[in-house]
Design a protein around this motif. Structure first.
Motif, PDB file in Angstrom:
ATOM      1  N   PHE A  29       0.983  -1.224   0.091  1.00  0.00           N
ATOM      2  CA  PHE A  29       0.130  -0.019  -0.089  1.00  0.00           C
ATOM      3  C   PHE A  29       1.071   1.139  -0.243  1.00  0.00           C
ATOM      4  CE2 PHE A  29      -2.080   3.442   2.286  1.00  0.00           C
ATOM      5  CZ  PHE A  29      -3.023   3.658   1.044  1.00  0.00           C
ATOM      6  N   ASP A  30       0.597   2.144  -0.899  1.00  0.00           N
ATOM      7  CA  ASP A  30       1.100   3.425  -0.659  1.00  0.00           C
ATOM      8  C   ASP A  30       0.066   4.361  -1.073  1.00  0.00           C
ATOM      9  OD1 ASP A  30       2.529   5.676  -1.358  1.00  0.00           O
ATOM     10  OD2 ASP A  30       4.148   4.640  -2.039  1.00  0.00           O
ATOM     11  N   PRO A  31      -0.025   5.606  -0.268  1.00  0.00           N
ATOM     12  CA  PRO A  31      -1.126   6.429  -0.493  1.00  0.00           C
ATOM     13  C   PRO A  31      -0.746   7.390  -1.808  1.00  0.00           C
ATOM     14  CG  PRO A  31       0.232   7.035   1.469  1.00  0.00           C
ATOM     15  CD  PRO A  31       0.585   5.812   0.960  1.00  0.00           C
ATOM     16  N   ALA A  37      10.594  10.173  -4.080  1.00  0.00           N
ATOM     17  CA  ALA A  37      11.776  10.502  -4.502  1.00  0.00           C
ATOM     18  C   ALA A  37      12.309   9.439  -5.804  1.00  0.00           C
ATOM     19  CB  ALA A  37      12.957  10.428  -3.345  1.00  0.00           C
ATOM     20  N   SER A  38      11.592   8.599  -5.430  1.00  0.00           N
ATOM     21  CA  SER A  38      12.193   7.546  -6.596  1.00  0.00           C
ATOM     22  C   SER A  38      11.733   7.995  -8.018  1.00  0.00           C
ATOM     23  CB  SER A  38      11.669   6.229  -6.165  1.00  0.00           C
ATOM     24  OG  SER A  38      12.082   5.882  -5.110  1.00  0.00           O
ATOM     25  N   ARG A  39      10.447   8.640  -8.128  1.00  0.00           N
ATOM     26  CA  ARG A  39      10.137   9.033  -9.458  1.00  0.00           C
ATOM     27  C   ARG A  39      10.896  10.391  -9.904  1.00  0.00           C
ATOM     28  NH1 ARG A  39       6.088   6.165 -11.847  1.00  0.00           N
ATOM     29  NH2 ARG A  39       4.688   4.894 -10.445  1.00  0.00           N
ATOM     30  N   LEU A 293      18.221   5.161   1.864  1.00  0.00           N
ATOM     31  CA  LEU A 293      18.823   4.845   0.462  1.00  0.00           C
ATOM     32  C   LEU A 293      19.622   6.126  -0.086  1.00  0.00           C
ATOM     33  CD1 LEU A 293      16.288   2.460  -1.396  1.00  0.00           C
ATOM     34  CD2 LEU A 293      18.108   1.815   0.089  1.00  0.00           C
ATOM     35  N   GLY A 294      19.443   7.149   0.654  1.00  0.00           N
ATOM     36  CA  GLY A 294      20.118   8.466   0.267  1.00  0.00           C
ATOM     37  C   GLY A 294      20.029   8.512  -1.122  1.00  0.00           C
ATOM     38  N   ALA A 295      21.218   8.961  -1.732  1.00  0.00           N
ATOM     39  CA  ALA A 295      21.374   9.296  -3.094  1.00  0.00           C
ATOM     40  C   ALA A 295      21.793   8.073  -3.977  1.00  0.00           C
ATOM     41  CB  ALA A 295      22.277  10.481  -3.123  1.00  0.00           C
TER      42      ALA A 295
HETATM   43  C1  LIG Z   1      16.338  15.224  -6.842  1.00  0.00           C
HETATM   44  C2  LIG Z   1      16.911  13.709  -6.585  1.00  0.00           C
HETATM   45  C3  LIG Z   1      17.597  13.160  -7.473  1.00  0.00           C
HETATM   46  C4  LIG Z   1      18.083  11.802  -7.049  1.00  0.00           C
HETATM   47  N1  LIG Z   1      18.867  11.229  -8.110  1.00  0.00           N
HETATM   48  C5  LIG Z   1      19.293   9.868  -7.830  1.00  0.00           C
HETATM   49  C6  LIG Z   1      20.122   9.280  -8.741  1.00  0.00           C
HETATM   50  O1  LIG Z   1      20.759   9.915  -9.721  1.00  0.00           O
HETATM   51  N2  LIG Z   1      20.400   7.980  -8.416  1.00  0.00           N
HETATM   52  C7  LIG Z   1      20.007   7.336  -7.450  1.00  0.00           C
HETATM   53  O2  LIG Z   1      20.430   6.208  -7.136  1.00  0.00           O
HETATM   54  N3  LIG Z   1      19.381   8.027  -6.491  1.00  0.00           N
HETATM   55  C8  LIG Z   1      18.900   9.153  -6.701  1.00  0.00           C
HETATM   56  N4  LIG Z   1      18.066   9.630  -5.791  1.00  0.00           N
HETATM   57  C9  LIG Z   1      17.737   9.232  -4.503  1.00  0.00           C
HETATM   58  C10 LIG Z   1      16.661   8.002  -4.615  1.00  0.00           C
HETATM   59  O3  LIG Z   1      15.490   8.657  -5.447  1.00  0.00           O
HETATM   60  C11 LIG Z   1      16.184   7.553  -3.330  1.00  0.00           C
HETATM   61  O4  LIG Z   1      17.277   6.838  -2.854  1.00  0.00           O
HETATM   62  C12 LIG Z   1      15.094   6.425  -3.500  1.00  0.00           C
HETATM   63  O5  LIG Z   1      14.061   7.112  -4.368  1.00  0.00           O
HETATM   64  C13 LIG Z   1      14.521   6.135  -2.172  1.00  0.00           C
HETATM   65  O6  LIG Z   1      13.418   5.276  -2.366  1.00  0.00           O
HETATM   66  P1  LIG Z   1      12.433   4.749  -1.089  1.00  0.00           P
HETATM   67  O7  LIG Z   1      11.659   3.951  -1.758  1.00  0.00           O
HETATM   68  O8  LIG Z   1      13.061   4.566   0.035  1.00  0.00           O
HETATM   69  O9  LIG Z   1      11.748   6.470  -1.084  1.00  0.00           O
HETATM   70  P2  LIG Z   1      10.593   6.946  -1.704  1.00  0.00           P
HETATM   71  O10 LIG Z   1      10.889   6.885  -3.170  1.00  0.00           O
HETATM   72  O11 LIG Z   1      10.475   8.145  -1.180  1.00  0.00           O
HETATM   73  O12 LIG Z   1       9.293   6.131  -1.570  1.00  0.00           O
HETATM   74  C14 LIG Z   1       8.598   6.056  -0.274  1.00  0.00           C
HETATM   75  C15 LIG Z   1       7.102   6.005  -0.514  1.00  0.00           C
HETATM   76  O13 LIG Z   1       6.441   5.544   0.714  1.00  0.00           O
HETATM   77  C16 LIG Z   1       5.122   6.194   0.753  1.00  0.00           C
HETATM   78  N5  LIG Z   1       4.780   6.410   1.984  1.00  0.00           N
HETATM   79  C17 LIG Z   1       4.992   7.435   2.858  1.00  0.00           C
HETATM   80  N6  LIG Z   1       4.386   7.052   4.124  1.00  0.00           N
HETATM   81  C18 LIG Z   1       3.611   6.005   3.971  1.00  0.00           C
HETATM   82  C19 LIG Z   1       2.846   5.002   4.892  1.00  0.00           C
HETATM   83  N7  LIG Z   1       2.718   5.582   6.058  1.00  0.00           N
HETATM   84  N8  LIG Z   1       2.095   3.899   4.252  1.00  0.00           N
HETATM   85  C20 LIG Z   1       2.332   3.569   3.090  1.00  0.00           C
HETATM   86  N9  LIG Z   1       3.294   4.393   2.199  1.00  0.00           N
HETATM   87  C21 LIG Z   1       3.788   5.393   2.682  1.00  0.00           C
HETATM   88  C22 LIG Z   1       5.409   7.345  -0.118  1.00  0.00           C
HETATM   89  O14 LIG Z   1       4.142   7.960  -0.693  1.00  0.00           O
HETATM   90  C23 LIG Z   1       6.409   7.116  -1.091  1.00  0.00           C
HETATM   91  O15 LIG Z   1       5.818   6.626  -2.358  1.00  0.00           O
HETATM   92  C24 LIG Z   1      17.798  10.982  -5.886  1.00  0.00           C
HETATM   93  C25 LIG Z   1      16.649  11.765  -5.069  1.00  0.00           C
HETATM   94  C26 LIG Z   1      16.200  12.930  -5.473  1.00  0.00           C
HETATM   95  C27 LIG Z   1      15.293  13.555  -4.733  1.00  0.00           C
END
Ligand SMILES: Cc1cc2nc3c(=O)[nH]c(=O)nc-3n(C[C@H](O)[C@H](O)[C@H](O)COP(=O)(O)OP(=O)(O)OC[C@H]3O[C@@H](n4cnc5c(N)ncnc54)[C@H](O)[C@@H]3O)c2cc1C
Length: 330
Positions: A29-31, A37-39, A293-295
């Motif tokens: 589930f994701d709202p 950030a991933s998109r 997962l940072g950058a």
């Molecule tokens: C501008 C920018 C450029 C980047 N460039 C790169 C790059 O070139 N290469 C690279 O490897 N990485 C890059 N990154 C980093 C990368 O985007 C992140 O490391 C990665 O997207 C993190 O993924 P995630 O799934 O942990 O978080 P997210 O992608 O943020 O996903 C988290 C999801 O959880 C959902 N959520 C939040 N709370 C809840 C809840 N209570 N219940 C259910 N769902 C919830 C949110 O809606 C969201 O969809 C970049 C990031 C940014 C911002």
């Protein structure tokens, strides 16, 4: 085993795919699955980090792992997500050139070739540069492809999941974990990033260019420029300051005008330790996390998902450099 996954960015998508293919009953589930950030990310996979000759953490293992994992998932979802790239690091000072020419490639763990030309793709190289192999991941195609697969098999939930109904709940909720009492004891350091879509005049770029920022060609004259780092403004709104900063830096590297066509912002879920956070909650093993997962989300997410899946399914301990248990009561 029934696993609920909360969040469908790179972390949640990779984990859902990994568990589903291994026969686990998964519900995700994701709202806001379209805004994370991933998109926003350009998906760059760069085996070096910072401006000095230094390899990205574990890149010698994680890069081949990622290449194989993305290859397998491309076959599964029928979409191309991994593009091999030449990365050119442009030196802007004599000091850059000296640092890299004195570095031992084997010691650093990345193989590069010095750029001897005075210009390439119309980019002038007064102090030279180096090039090496990297990649970009089309994160949107990946998340959509895994999403379609999960939807087909009834693994996407339309509403908030009741944690008590699952054997394990895995939290893949990105930077919002920093304000979630269950996980906020982990040392998070969320960082806002902005990125531009732009068009350039003159010769097209045939490689990714890096110096402080990165410039990734997307097609012919179209490029993406990223990214900024802001630890104070944690809104997901693009700013004039971010746009100006990226345009100015890109102009210095490219030596020509860039015409901005789009701008986006997101928050990187970064860890102070600069490593992913993976594992079970120390007081409640029915709660788990993949975060931090940072950058480096594109490089780290498939490996992080495998680590947690191996723990849940085979009891194999998580790599101790990333296991969340080390941060409990610190
Ligand atoms: C501008 C920018 C450029 C980047 N460039 C790169 C790059 O070139 N290469 C690279 O490897 N990485 C890059 N990154 C980093 C990368 O985007 C992140 O490391 C990665 O997207 C993190 O993924 P995630 O799934 O942990 O978080 P997210 O992608 O943020 O996903 C988290 C999801 O959880 C959902 N959520 C939040 N709370 C809840 C809840 N209570 N219940 C259910 N769902 C919830 C949110 O809606 C969201 O969809 C970049 C990031 C940014 C911002």
């Amino acid at each position: 085993m029934r696993v609920y996954i909360h969040g469908r960015g790179l972390a949640g998508s990779w984990l859902a795919y990994e568990l589903h293919r291994r026969g686990v009953e998964v519900l995700v589930f994701d709202p806001h699955p379209a805004e994370n950030a991933s998109r926003v990310a350009a998906g760059l996979i760069n085996p070096t980090t910072g401006s000095r000759p230094k390899s990205t953490w574990r890149s010698e293992v994680l890069l081949p792992f990622a290449r194989e994992a993305y290859g397998a998932i491309e076959r599964e979802i029928g979409a191309s997500v991994w593009t091999p790239r030449v990365i050119r690091r442009v030196f802007l000072t004599e000091k850059d050139a000296t640092l890299w020419s004195l570095a031992d490639q084997r010691g650093v763990g990345v193989q590069w070739t010095p750029l001897k030309e005075s210009a390439v793709d119309g980019v002038s190289l007064p102090y030279g540069g180096v090039e090496y192999a990297g990649a970009t991941v089309n994160t949107n195609a990946l998340i959509d492809g895994i999403g379609a697969l999960l939807e087909r098999d009834g693994c996407l939930a339309a509403d908030t999941l009741r944690a008590a109904d699952a054997d394990v709940n895995v939290w893949c909720h990105g930077w919002r974990a920093a304000s979630d009492a269950r996980w906020s004891w982990l040392p998070f350091q969320p960082v806002k990033g902005e990125i531009l879509d732009a068009v350039i005049d003159g010769p097209p770029l045939n490689a990714v260019y890096i110096r402080g920022i990165w410039i990734v060609p997307s097609s012919e004259q179209h490029i993406r420029i990223g990214s900024t780092h802001d630890w104070d403004d944690l809104t997901e709104q693009p700013t004039d300051h971010g746009r100006r900063t990226l345009v100015e830096k890109a102009r210095v590297i490219l030596g020509r005008e860039v015409h901005v066509t789009g701008q986006r912002a997101g928050i990187r879920p970064a860890a102070r330790s600069k490593r992913p956070y993976i594992g079970l909650h120390p007081e409640d093993p029915s709660q788990a996390i993949i975060n931090g997962l940072g950058a480096k989300g594109s490089l780290w997410a498939p490996w992080a998902a495998r680590q947690l899946a191996d723990l849940l399914l085979e009891g194999k301990p998580v790599d101790n450099e990333v296991d969340v248990q080390q941060w409990w009561n610190v």
